[in-house]
Design an enzyme around this catalytic site. Structure first.
Site, PDB file in Angstrom:
ATOM      1  N   TYR A  24       0.836  -1.203   0.000  1.00 28.95           N
ATOM      2  CA  TYR A  24       0.000   0.000   0.000  1.00 28.95           C
ATOM      3  C   TYR A  24       0.867   1.247   0.000  1.00 28.95           C
ATOM      4  O   TYR A  24       0.587   2.218  -0.714  1.00 28.95           O
ATOM      5  CB  TYR A  24      -0.930  -0.003   1.214  1.00 28.95           C
ATOM      6  CG  TYR A  24      -1.829   1.210   1.279  1.00 28.95           C
ATOM      7  CD1 TYR A  24      -2.875   1.375   0.376  1.00 28.95           C
ATOM      8  CD2 TYR A  24      -1.630   2.199   2.241  1.00 28.95           C
ATOM      9  CE1 TYR A  24      -3.702   2.486   0.423  1.00 28.95           C
ATOM     10  CE2 TYR A  24      -2.447   3.310   2.299  1.00 28.95           C
ATOM     11  CZ  TYR A  24      -3.481   3.454   1.389  1.00 28.95           C
ATOM     12  OH  TYR A  24      -4.289   4.573   1.440  1.00 28.95           O
ATOM     13  N   GLN A 127      -3.072  18.296   6.908  1.00 30.96           N
ATOM     14  CA  GLN A 127      -3.488  18.074   5.522  1.00 30.96           C
ATOM     15  C   GLN A 127      -4.970  17.741   5.465  1.00 30.96           C
ATOM     16  O   GLN A 127      -5.479  16.973   6.284  1.00 30.96           O
ATOM     17  CB  GLN A 127      -2.676  16.925   4.911  1.00 30.96           C
ATOM     18  CG  GLN A 127      -3.087  16.518   3.509  1.00 30.96           C
ATOM     19  CD  GLN A 127      -4.138  15.414   3.512  1.00 30.96           C
ATOM     20  OE1 GLN A 127      -4.249  14.655   4.469  1.00 30.96           O
ATOM     21  NE2 GLN A 127      -4.924  15.334   2.449  1.00 30.96           N
ATOM     22  N   THR A 155      -4.988  19.026  -0.233  1.00 33.22           N
ATOM     23  CA  THR A 155      -4.714  18.088  -1.325  1.00 33.22           C
ATOM     24  C   THR A 155      -5.831  18.137  -2.354  1.00 33.22           C
ATOM     25  O   THR A 155      -6.991  17.875  -2.031  1.00 33.22           O
ATOM     26  CB  THR A 155      -4.563  16.658  -0.775  1.00 33.22           C
ATOM     27  OG1 THR A 155      -3.474  16.630   0.155  1.00 33.22           O
ATOM     28  CG2 THR A 155      -4.288  15.673  -1.899  1.00 33.22           C
ATOM     29  N   LYS A 251      -1.697  21.247  -2.633  1.00 32.31           N
ATOM     30  CA  LYS A 251      -0.853  20.086  -2.953  1.00 32.31           C
ATOM     31  C   LYS A 251      -1.439  19.309  -4.136  1.00 32.31           C
ATOM     32  O   LYS A 251      -2.605  18.905  -4.101  1.00 32.31           O
ATOM     33  CB  LYS A 251      -0.739  19.169  -1.736  1.00 32.31           C
ATOM     34  CG  LYS A 251       0.180  17.971  -1.930  1.00 32.31           C
ATOM     35  CD  LYS A 251       0.287  17.173  -0.637  1.00 32.31           C
ATOM     36  CE  LYS A 251       1.266  16.014  -0.751  1.00 32.31           C
ATOM     37  NZ  LYS A 251       0.796  14.961  -1.659  1.00 32.31           N
ATOM     38  N   HIS A 275       1.323  12.888  -6.341  1.00 36.42           N
ATOM     39  CA  HIS A 275       0.848  11.999  -5.275  1.00 36.42           C
ATOM     40  C   HIS A 275       1.707  10.740  -5.189  1.00 36.42           C
ATOM     41  O   HIS A 275       1.216   9.646  -4.916  1.00 36.42           O
ATOM     42  CB  HIS A 275      -0.621  11.623  -5.500  1.00 36.42           C
ATOM     43  CG  HIS A 275      -1.413  11.503  -4.230  1.00 36.42           C
ATOM     44  ND1 HIS A 275      -2.186  12.530  -3.732  1.00 36.42           N
ATOM     45  CD2 HIS A 275      -1.555  10.489  -3.344  1.00 36.42           C
ATOM     46  CE1 HIS A 275      -2.768  12.140  -2.614  1.00 36.42           C
ATOM     47  NE2 HIS A 275      -2.398  10.910  -2.362  1.00 36.42           N
ATOM     48  N   ARG A 278       0.673   7.745  -7.315  1.00 33.28           N
ATOM     49  CA  ARG A 278      -0.437   6.922  -6.829  1.00 33.28           C
ATOM     50  C   ARG A 278      -1.789   7.309  -7.414  1.00 33.28           C
ATOM     51  O   ARG A 278      -2.793   6.675  -7.111  1.00 33.28           O
ATOM     52  CB  ARG A 278      -0.508   7.004  -5.299  1.00 33.28           C
ATOM     53  CG  ARG A 278       0.689   6.389  -4.610  1.00 33.28           C
ATOM     54  CD  ARG A 278       0.735   6.729  -3.131  1.00 33.28           C
ATOM     55  NE  ARG A 278      -0.409   6.238  -2.388  1.00 33.28           N
ATOM     56  CZ  ARG A 278      -0.566   4.979  -1.982  1.00 33.28           C
ATOM     57  NH1 ARG A 278       0.355   4.067  -2.280  1.00 33.28           N
ATOM     58  NH2 ARG A 278      -1.620   4.610  -1.284  1.00 33.28           N
TER      59      ARG A 278
END
Length: 396
Positions: A24, A127, A155, A251, A275, A278
């Site tokens: 992960y 975040q 984000t 972000k 990211h 991802r």
């Protein structure tokens, strides 16, 4: 085991962690092309070696958002940190605090804001995702302010989850996932004892506090999947800017026009990021995207960068490409999974030493002296000239 680099921590973490957790954090989206390019492109950036510069008074210190940093590094927001080490967010935050750099707490942390903030002296960063549940977002912002968080990292590159094939194979998702995770846990006794048994509760602290009930891994996947908001626009972010009076960082920027929009919006900083590979496979690596973004907005907004940074040399490279500060993600997570707070502390010491070597041999006495002139051929408009031969090779 000898630990001399983040790669050593990665190897150790793979032995310690159940596969569903290791893959992960280690995996990316689709075929993981961008995940690989993040590391490989950055490693291709060539620096100019300069000699006989009297580097005896070298300093890594810098200032960001009126905060003094011992080096231009912060720990990135990483979800489920507390599943990699016992109360992992607290351990990582303590290591960052002791080193004089910021720690960023993820929305989807195991440890809640109220547990992490009192454990450290300097204000942490928080975040937040763009979510359909605006009530949760307001609640999280209020709690972050009450806990003294200094900077909001917003984000924006997750309007929908990325397709992460590794997760289905490893047991994080897919058929019989819960049973597969259980079987993996019992065959990894070090993790099972330290985290599985003694790291409880395994709630998503920031979410369970809002929902008023325990939230485990299945709840995490389900709740987030139902709450990502693909309808979000810059207009929707205005209420957050009005609500949050501290520094706000956007972000997930990879395009110069989005960077300009962030300046027009009134953000204090951006994170040039994909990211960690991802989300959307096939997009530019951060190393390739950064120069054009810096060319567009350098001096108008603070530029942070992540994705692919594994050592102090990579930090220097990112700064030479245009970043003011970098965020460490996977690198610190490998260390955390291996040795907890002590592992993260050691990794940060390694990065500091590696930065000092790189700066000494490039003739940069301070962070402000690490510029495009530190690169072998300077910067092109879209990517560093040192990457141009590789780009041509890929096109052939």
């Amino acid at each position: 085991m000898i630990i001399s680099a983040a790669s050593d921590y990665r190897a150790a973490a793979q032995r310690i962690l159940p596969p569903f957790l290791f893959h992960y954090m280690d995996g990316g989206a689709y075929s993981e092309y961008t995940l690989r390019r993040n590391v490989e492109d950055l490693s291709e950036v060539a620096l100019r070696q300069r000699i006989l510069k009297n580097m005896s008074d070298l300093s890594l210190e810098t200032t960001l958002f009126n905060e003094k940093l011992s080096m231009p590094v912060a720990l990135a927001p990483v979800g489920l940190c507390g599943m990699y080490a016992r109360r992992g967010e607290v351990q990582a935050a303590k290591a960052a605090d002791a080193h004089g750099i910021p720690f960023t707490l993820s929305t989807v942390s195991v440890c809640p804001i109220e547990e992490v903030a009192p454990a450290i002296k300097r204000p942490m960063w928080f975040q937040l995702y763009v979510l359909r549940d605006r009530g949760f977002m307001r609640n999280a912002l209020e709690r972050a302010k009450a806990a003294g968080c200094s900077t909001l990292v917003f984000t924006v590159d997750m309007p929908t989850p990325g397709a992460r094939y590794r997760d289905a194979h490893s047991g994080m998702s897919g058929p019989n996932a819960a049973m597969r995770r259980y079987l993996q846990a019992v065959t990894h006794p070090q993790w099972a004892w330290d985290v599985g048994l003694n790291g409880r509760p395994h709630d998503l602290g920031n979410i369970s506090a809002y929902l008023g009930k325990p939230t485990g891994l299945e709840d995490y996947i389900g709740w987030l999947g139902n709450n990502f908001d693909p309808s979000i626009s810059w207009k929707d972010l205005e209420w957050i800017r009005d609500f949050w009076d501290g520094p706000m960082v956007i972000k997930g920027i990879l395009d110069p026009e989005d960077a300009r929009d962030a300046v027009r919006f009134g953000a204090d900083g951006i994170v040039v990021s994909n990211h960690g590979g991802r989300q959307l496979d096939g997009v530019l690596s951060s190393a390739r995207a950064l120069p054009a973004i810096a060319d567009a907005v350098k001096g108008d907004i603070a530029i942070l960068a992540d994705s692919g940074i594994r050592n102090g040399l990579d930090v220097v490279r990112m700064i030479a490409l245009g970043a003011d500060t970098v965020l460490l993600g996977r690198a610190f997570l490998y260390a955390l999974a291996t040795a907890g707070q002590a592992g993260v502390a050691n990794l940060l010491n390694l990065i500091e030493k590696e930065m000092k070597v790189a700066m000494t041999l490039t003739g940069a006495k301070s962070i402000s002296e690490i510029t495009q002139d530190s690169l072998v051929q300077g910067l092109g408009k879209e990517l560093p000239a040192a990457l141009a031969p590789m780009a041509k090779g890929n096109a052939a």
